[in-house]
Scaffold this motif. Structure first.
Motif, PDB file in Angstrom:
ATOM      1  N   ALA A 173       2.078  -2.970  -4.510  1.00 38.59           N
ATOM      2  CA  ALA A 173       0.776  -2.283  -4.482  1.00 38.59           C
ATOM      3  C   ALA A 173       0.910  -0.888  -3.887  1.00 38.59           C
ATOM      4  N   SER A 174       1.816  -0.113  -4.448  1.00 38.49           N
ATOM      5  CA  SER A 174       2.092   1.231  -3.939  1.00 38.49           C
ATOM      6  C   SER A 174       2.251   2.190  -5.114  1.00 38.49           C
ATOM      7  N   ALA A 175       1.133   2.617  -5.662  1.00 34.93           N
ATOM      8  CA  ALA A 175       1.195   3.460  -6.862  1.00 34.93           C
ATOM      9  C   ALA A 175       1.622   4.883  -6.532  1.00 34.93           C
TER      10      ALA A 175
ATOM     11  N   ARG B  61      -6.210   0.337 -11.088  1.00 31.86           N
ATOM     12  CA  ARG B  61      -5.714  -1.020 -10.797  1.00 31.86           C
ATOM     13  C   ARG B  61      -6.333  -1.740  -9.594  1.00 31.86           C
ATOM     14  N   PRO B  62      -6.410  -1.118  -8.390  1.00 34.86           N
ATOM     15  CA  PRO B  62      -6.859  -1.924  -7.237  1.00 34.86           C
ATOM     16  C   PRO B  62      -8.330  -2.337  -7.292  1.00 34.86           C
TER      17      PRO B  62
ATOM     18  N   TYR C 194      -3.102   6.581  -1.276  1.00 38.58           N
ATOM     19  CA  TYR C 194      -3.443   6.144  -2.629  1.00 38.58           C
ATOM     20  C   TYR C 194      -4.501   7.063  -3.228  1.00 38.58           C
TER      21      TYR C 194
ATOM     22  N   PHE D 186      -2.438  -8.078  -7.241  1.00 46.01           N
ATOM     23  CA  PHE D 186      -1.848  -7.971  -5.903  1.00 46.01           C
ATOM     24  C   PHE D 186      -0.990  -9.197  -5.599  1.00 46.01           C
TER      25      PHE D 186
ATOM     26  N   SER E 292       0.837  -1.211   0.000  1.00 42.16           N
ATOM     27  CA  SER E 292       0.000   0.000   0.000  1.00 42.16           C
ATOM     28  C   SER E 292       0.867   1.255   0.000  1.00 42.16           C
ATOM     29  N   SER E 293       0.348   2.249  -0.655  1.00 38.78           N
ATOM     30  CA  SER E 293       1.073   3.526  -0.771  1.00 38.78           C
ATOM     31  C   SER E 293       1.364   4.111   0.599  1.00 38.78           C
ATOM     32  N   TRP E 294       0.352   3.996   1.515  1.00 41.05           N
ATOM     33  CA  TRP E 294       0.559   4.607   2.830  1.00 41.05           C
ATOM     34  C   TRP E 294       1.610   3.860   3.640  1.00 41.05           C
TER      35      TRP E 294
END
Ligand code: COI
Ligand code: CYT
Length: 599
Positions: free
Chosen positions: A128-130, A245-246, A173, A290, A106-108
């Motif tokens: 999974a971190s755009a 994507r997600p 995100y 993922f 995850s982005s965060w």
């Protein structure tokens, strides 16, 4: 924040119970042999993302089992926010095991862990971190395409909408994506609202969105999009649903009555990689992107460790600029450590996630329109220059200024010349190209036509006196008494078509090429093909289906077909589909074709 982390922990425990083997793995406190490298994996086991985290964990377990490498993977719950991820990272150092690398989803989580990992000297992989920016270069590698790149692709589809609403997760995100869309869309973004992904009732926000009468609703969401779609439709919002994507999660198919038609950007990953079958067999459902990112992250990391490097710097160098074939397809890491691989449009059709067929004609037409727009601007500007030169004459100070201006106004111009009535170049801008003055171009095909008709002409691909293959747009110049005194031209830059086409193809898994009606390839991604004639060149003769399609292309202004030819790298034979259309300027036609893998 407090409440959320409690939920997160509950989710984590629930996940432990749901995932066979994991609860017991955590219960075993026996320290591993020292030789085993420790890899910390921080996944978002909070309720909104638990199915994502479980999928990633499953894929990682598969990757480790397949590699058979001695490694100790420690999973932690990063929850749904940065602080929970930070706490999870710190916990990794608790049990006396220092991780050699940490993987975050995850982005965060990746944004929070990136600086901490750098400070602790732990190599970092983001999945999974755009939306992740780096403060510490050469430390984190990322398996996700950056949101800004995905947005360049999504933009092509969004151009058709005038009132675009954005509803986004209130995390790194969602907010970063919303910011990018705001920049892209300007006034066409009529409303942008955040939502808490752990929420269940989106109706108040959707009512606000509905008031704006959007024609598109962009959801920056994962599986929650299913419930949002249901409530949006029930609120009376009939806007086109758009995602990123997600959003490709099973929940969307369970509510396909509300999600059918959703269009979204998604990686065009490998469909034949063995892990897809393997995952399906082991867990009873196919993996999504993922799982595939997680699988590739661990597989490559174990491969890297097997080759020796363990320091963050050495591991980073192992990845940077590397190209590998994995579950994600062919992946190239740039020098920042970001993975780059193609994305395409998908769509939910008949309750299934499908590759959207509309994208091929869309990309072809967008490319055609962009080239035509440039053609028309060049044409207007050359016409104006011809009118100005009528009074000024072809040479002299005033003529210099006219050619100079013509060139400056057209970024795709290589140079601008004036030509006398016998076909000899008499003036040029920019002045650096003065060497061409005095050259006769009277024998060039477009000049023969111009002299015969005294009408504007556009050349086919010609050998220019400048020394490259180019395209020449010429307008006749008549003096104030309407006597023909010569012509004025823009010669296109040698990379003219390449610049426009590569900008449009961007990151889509398609190839666009240009062919003249005589079969000559005037532009192709593969430079080796440019200039060759499809009908006569030995490169093409072993491919009868290609010759047949090329013949059809020469004859009809638009159409479609299929053929076998070499892949982008001219390495192996593949089946391709093809659609084409025509660019025309002053009667000169080019076939603009788009090819993609049949699949
Ligand atoms: C991203 O941050 O890029 C993600 O895909 C996060 C995901 C858990 C929704
Ligand atoms: N060069 C030019 N033909 C050429 O060879 N600038 C225009 C037309």
């Amino acid at each position: 924040m407090k409440r959320r982390s409690v939920i997160a922990i509950a989710g984590f425990l629930a996940a432990c119970l749901l995932v066979p083997g994991w609860g017991t793995a955590l219960a075993e406190k026996a320290p591993p042999p020292l030789a085993k490298p420790v890899i910390g994996v921080i996944l978002p086991f909070s309720p909104a993302f638990a199915t994502i985290a479980r999928e990633q964990k499953n894929a990682i377990d598969l990757a480790v089992a397949e590699a058979g490498a001695p490694v100790d993977i420690i999973f932690k719950d990063g929850g749904g926010d940065g602080p929970t991820s930070t706490a999870a990272f710190n916990e990794l150092f608790g049990g006396g095991k220092t991780p050699l690398a940490v993987i975050t989803c995850s982005s965060w989580a990746s944004g929070a862990v990136h600086p901490l990992a750098a400070e602790k000297g732990v190599f970092h992989i983001a999945i999974a971190s755009a939306a992740m920016s780096r403060t510490h270069p050469r430390h984190s590698v990322r398996f996700t395409l950056d949101a800004a790149q995905e947005a360049r692709q999504l933009r092509e589809y969004l151009t058709r909408f005038q009132r675009i609403a954005v509803f986004h997760m209130d995390n790194d995100y969602g907010t970063n994506w919303a910011k990018i869309l705001k920049q892209d869309l300007g006034g066409r973004m009529v409303i942008s609202l955040p939502y808490d992904p752990e929420n269940k009732d989106f109706r108040p926000a959707l009512a606000r969105i509905g008031e704006e009468k959007p024609d598109a609703l962009v959801l920056l969401s994962a599986g929650t999009a299913a419930e949002i779609a249901r409530q949006a439709r029930e609120t009376g919002i009939d806007a086109q649903l758009v995602g990123t994507r997600p959003i490709e999660r099973r929940e969307l198919l369970d509510k396909s009555a509300f999600t059918n038609g959703l269009v979204y950007t998604y990686p065009s990953h490998s469909f034949t990689h063995p892990v897809i079958q393997g995952y399906q067999a082991a867990y009873g459902a196919p993996p999504t992107i993922f799982g595939l990112e997680a699988y590739d992250a661990v597989t490559t990391l174990l491969a890297a460790l097997g080759e020796g490097p363990t320091s963050p710097g050495a591991l980073f160098s192992w990845y940077a600029k590397r190209v590998y074939q994995g579950a994600l397809g062919e992946v190239t890491f740039d020098e920042q450590g970001d993975a780059v691989y193609p994305y395409l449009y998908k769509q939910i059709i008949n309750g299934r996630f499908q590759i959207a067929d509309f994208q091929y004609p869309l990309l072809l037409e967008k490319t055609r329109q962009e080239i035509l727009q440039i053609f028309h601007k060049m044409d207007q500007d050359v016409a104006l220059a011809a009118a100005e030169l009528s009074a000024a004459g072809l040479t002299g100070k005033e003529a210099d200024a006219i050619l100079q201006r013509l060139c400056e106004k057209n970024e795709h111009a290589y140079d601008c010349v004036s030509v006398d009535a016998r076909g000899t170049i008499v003036n040029v801008a920019p002045v650096d190209y003065a060497a061409v003055i005095g050259s006769s171009i009277a024998g060039q095909e477009q000049m023969i036509r111009l002299h015969a008709t005294r009408r504007p002409v556009f050349s086919q691909a010609i050998e220019t006196v400048e020394g490259f293959v180019g395209f020449d747009l010429q307008h006749p110049v008549l003096d104030p008494k309407r006597q023909f005194i010569g012509s004025v031209s823009i010669l296109t830059h040698p990379t003219f078509f390449d610049r426009i086409v590569s900008g449009k193809v961007a990151n889509f898994p398609v190839e666009i090429f240009l062919m003249q009606k005589d079969g000559r390839m005037v532009y192709d991604l593969n430079k080796e093909e440019i200039g060759r004639n499809v009908f006569t060149d030995p490169l093409f003769t072993p491919y009868p289906a290609l010759l047949k399609v090329a013949k059809k292309m020469a004859e009809s202004p638009r159409g479609s077909g299929r053929y076998d030819f070499l892949d982008k790298k001219l390495e192996k034979k593949v089946a391709k589909k093809l659609i084409w259309d025509t660019l025309v300027l002053h009667g000169t036609e080019f076939r603009l074709a788009l090819a993609y893998l049949e699949g």
